[in-house]
Design a protein around this motif. Sequence first.
Motif, PDB file in Angstrom:
ATOM      1  N   ALA A   1       0.926  -1.126   0.187  1.00  0.00           N
ATOM      2  CA  ALA A   1       0.115  -0.148   0.134  1.00  0.00           C
ATOM      3  C   ALA A   1       0.749   1.274  -0.045  1.00  0.00           C
ATOM      4  O   ALA A   1       0.519   2.294  -0.588  1.00  0.00           O
ATOM      5  N   ALA A   2       2.045   1.155   0.717  1.00  0.00           N
ATOM      6  CA  ALA A   2       3.006   2.537   0.859  1.00  0.00           C
ATOM      7  C   ALA A   2       3.471   2.896  -0.602  1.00  0.00           C
ATOM      8  O   ALA A   2       3.598   3.597  -1.080  1.00  0.00           O
ATOM      9  N   SER A   3       3.924   1.439  -1.221  1.00  0.00           N
ATOM     10  CA  SER A   3       4.442   1.477  -2.723  1.00  0.00           C
ATOM     11  C   SER A   3       3.386   2.114  -3.436  1.00  0.00           C
ATOM     12  O   SER A   3       3.862   2.859  -4.406  1.00  0.00           O
ATOM     13  N   ILE A   4       2.225   1.770  -3.372  1.00  0.00           N
ATOM     14  CA  ILE A   4       1.132   2.242  -4.362  1.00  0.00           C
ATOM     15  C   ILE A   4       1.000   3.698  -4.232  1.00  0.00           C
ATOM     16  O   ILE A   4       0.859   4.481  -5.091  1.00  0.00           O
ATOM     17  N   GLN A   5       1.172   4.251  -2.865  1.00  0.00           N
ATOM     18  CA  GLN A   5       1.139   5.620  -2.819  1.00  0.00           C
ATOM     19  C   GLN A   5       2.243   6.357  -3.504  1.00  0.00           C
ATOM     20  O   GLN A   5       2.087   7.341  -4.275  1.00  0.00           O
ATOM     21  N   LEU A   6       3.421   5.846  -3.214  1.00  0.00           N
ATOM     22  CA  LEU A   6       4.514   6.580  -3.916  1.00  0.00           C
ATOM     23  C   LEU A   6       4.486   6.476  -5.520  1.00  0.00           C
ATOM     24  O   LEU A   6       4.540   7.377  -5.987  1.00  0.00           O
TER      25      LEU A   6
END
Length: 410
Positions: A318-323
Amino acid sequence: MKVTSCETHIVATPPPHVGGMYWIFVSLKTACGIQGVGEVYAASFHPTVMEKAIEDVFERYLKGHDPHHVERFFRECYSSGFTQRPDLTMMGVVSGLEMACWDIIGKAAGKPVYELIGGKVNHKLRSYTYLYPENAKGEYDYDNVELAVECALQNKERGFTALKFDPAGPYTAYSGHQLSQNDLEKSATFCEKIREAVGTSCDLLFGTHGQMTPAAAIRLAKRLEPFDPLWFEEPVPPGQAEAMAQVAGATSIPVATGERLTTKFEFHDVLKNRAAAILQMNLGRVGGILEGKKVAALAEAYYCQIAPHLYNGPVGAAASIQLATATPNFLIQESIGTWDGFHAEVLQEKIDWQDGYIIPSDKPGLGVELNMETVRACSPYTEPTLHLSMDARPYDYKRQSSTHWKKTGL
């Protein structure tokens, strides 16, 4: 706003342990009642050790502080104990706690994190998956080229436009090494047969894990070039960008690297040496979301792209997706299949994947919430094995030369 408490959840993944043997989730809570979740991707020590490390970092550098102040948090942790240099384990802890801070920041603002780090650039994110070929017994068989081709075709039909596989043999604690003729032939045959099967509908992503010396990697790259892979991943061990640059300068295949690197400083070393065209930071190790954004900005200045690495749980994803959503030089995001199975069970709502693309959530924060019933049911982790392990034996040329792999009947 102040952070008041931290909980660590060590979640044991069920067989076949896709995404690692366990996942380390952290949950922060503020005095005003906002909760944020993060994920630590650190594999050097057993999770019981990591749990103590997380507690120490939280008590020392985050408890009682405003979660908005992520720059202060990063710099104090980065300099902890008079270090002021990249430390893999510390940055893993920082990454998980920092992304939990961003989850809180986004929820407080009522915005997805990507809107707070530059705004939405990509409305959908191209994704790829590893090939997980299953034999008749339902076991993964990575040496059977026929099964690999079948798996590639299945994933093409699902909508994937990029497929990753790693047939180059074992990665050991003593790598890099020269590959046997058998492993060289096997690698080329996998590329040849999968390319024949999927045509130009899918990019081939040739994965390795630092198995080779530069000379060995160049030998292999020459055999792979006719099949035009999108990338040649981490061909030599991490830590010496000049060695990887030798490979990058000797092949037409773009080199990708970064899953074992941390902070802007290590990635800058890769970029300044022209060692890679594609950076694969893991958001649970690189130093967090803001540090990942800085790495992406460095890459943009060198006309390089990012392809965030993901071999862990869905909170790090999910953090990767935000970035990725807020990054103009984003290339592709690693998926673990279509985010079904245990990656879905551990969340209240699974990551949205449609026809080869991840669809970024518009929910505040990271856009995911843990299913605590599943988390508790799969805790604690009681095995001695680390998240990932390397072969403890040196590469054996004779053994690899005698290894049989299925290559006929296609």
